[in-house]
Design a protein around this motif. Structure first.
Motif, mmCIF file in Angstrom:
data_model
loop_
_atom_site.group_PDB
_atom_site.id
_atom_site.type_symbol
_atom_site.label_atom_id
_atom_site.label_comp_id
_atom_site.label_asym_id
_atom_site.label_seq_id
_atom_site.Cartn_x
_atom_site.Cartn_y
_atom_site.Cartn_z
ATOM 1 N N UNK A 85 0.838 -1.201 0.000
ATOM 2 C CA UNK A 85 0.000 0.000 0.000
ATOM 3 C C UNK A 85 0.872 1.249 0.000
ATOM 4 N N UNK A 86 1.909 1.261 0.818
ATOM 5 C CA UNK A 86 2.824 2.412 0.862
ATOM 6 C C UNK A 86 3.505 2.624 -0.485
ATOM 7 N N UNK A 87 3.902 1.535 -1.151
ATOM 8 C CA UNK A 87 4.555 1.648 -2.468
ATOM 9 C C UNK A 87 3.612 2.238 -3.504
ATOM 10 N N UNK A 88 2.354 1.793 -3.512
ATOM 11 C CA UNK A 88 1.374 2.322 -4.459
ATOM 12 C C UNK A 88 1.137 3.801 -4.193
ATOM 13 N N UNK A 89 1.019 4.175 -2.933
ATOM 14 C CA UNK A 89 0.800 5.575 -2.593
ATOM 15 C C UNK A 89 1.977 6.448 -3.033
ATOM 16 N N UNK A 90 3.191 5.968 -2.846
ATOM 17 C CA UNK A 90 4.368 6.713 -3.304
ATOM 18 C C UNK A 90 4.366 6.869 -4.824
ATOM 19 N N UNK A 91 4.014 5.793 -5.526
ATOM 20 C CA UNK A 91 3.970 5.841 -6.987
ATOM 21 C C UNK A 91 2.941 6.848 -7.482
ATOM 22 N N UNK A 92 1.760 6.846 -6.885
ATOM 23 C CA UNK A 92 0.719 7.806 -7.265
ATOM 24 C C UNK A 92 1.196 9.231 -6.997
ATOM 25 N N UNK A 93 1.830 9.454 -5.850
ATOM 26 C CA UNK A 93 2.302 10.799 -5.504
ATOM 27 C C UNK A 93 3.429 11.272 -6.407
ATOM 28 N N UNK B 298 -4.737 -0.771 4.058
ATOM 29 C CA UNK B 298 -5.270 0.362 3.313
ATOM 30 C C UNK B 298 -4.733 1.687 3.846
ATOM 31 N N UNK B 299 -4.869 2.700 2.997
ATOM 32 C CA UNK B 299 -4.438 4.041 3.356
ATOM 33 C C UNK B 299 -5.360 5.033 2.674
ATOM 34 N N UNK B 300 -5.751 6.058 3.379
ATOM 35 C CA UNK B 300 -6.577 7.123 2.815
ATOM 36 C C UNK B 300 -5.766 8.406 2.862
ATOM 37 N N UNK B 301 -5.651 9.061 1.710
ATOM 38 C CA UNK B 301 -4.911 10.321 1.634
ATOM 39 C C UNK B 301 -5.851 11.394 1.137
ATOM 40 N N UNK B 302 -5.913 12.486 1.859
ATOM 41 C CA UNK B 302 -6.708 13.629 1.390
ATOM 42 C C UNK B 302 -5.744 14.699 0.922
ATOM 43 N N UNK C 124 -3.245 13.926 -4.762
ATOM 44 C CA UNK C 124 -4.677 13.805 -5.017
ATOM 45 C C UNK C 124 -5.328 12.963 -3.917
ATOM 46 N N UNK C 125 -6.623 13.180 -3.663
ATOM 47 C CA UNK C 125 -7.316 12.312 -2.707
ATOM 48 C C UNK C 125 -7.375 10.891 -3.277
ATOM 49 N N UNK C 126 -7.018 9.908 -2.485
ATOM 50 C CA UNK C 126 -6.985 8.529 -2.971
ATOM 51 C C UNK C 126 -7.200 7.570 -1.806
ATOM 52 N N UNK C 127 -7.843 6.458 -2.116
ATOM 53 C CA UNK C 127 -7.968 5.355 -1.168
ATOM 54 C C UNK C 127 -7.302 4.151 -1.794
ATOM 55 N N UNK C 128 -6.283 3.631 -1.144
ATOM 56 C CA UNK C 128 -5.598 2.422 -1.597
ATOM 57 C C UNK C 128 -5.993 1.317 -0.621
#
Length: 69
Positions: free
Chosen positions: A40-48, A64-68, A54-58
């Motif tokens: 989940x952390x790797x996907x969030x880093x890739x998206x960022x 899971x991780x929710x980023x606003x 951007x707001x995203x739910x992985x």
């Protein structure tokens, strides 16, 4: 189910200087959650890297991780 409750809890895990981690009989240690959280952390880093925060739910089925904004 009640008979399984005796095998739940981090406080039942011990540390032996020679053998390492010590668990009570019939207790298991599952490490799958660590792998999910890492993914989940790797996907969030890739998206960022490709989008500006951007707001995203992985969600990887429990990890899971929710980023606003």
């Amino acid at each position: 189910m009640d008979h399984l409750l005796g095998n739940i809890g981090w406080n039942k895990v011990g540390l032996d200087e020679i053998k390492g981690i010590k668990l009570p009989p019939s207790m298991e240690l599952g490490l799958g959650g660590i792998g999910k959280e890492y993914a989940v952390d790797c996907v969030l880093q890739l998206v960022n890297q490709h989008y500006k925060r951007i707001p995203i739910l992985v969600n990887f089925g429990g990890g899971h991780c929710l980023q606003s904004k």
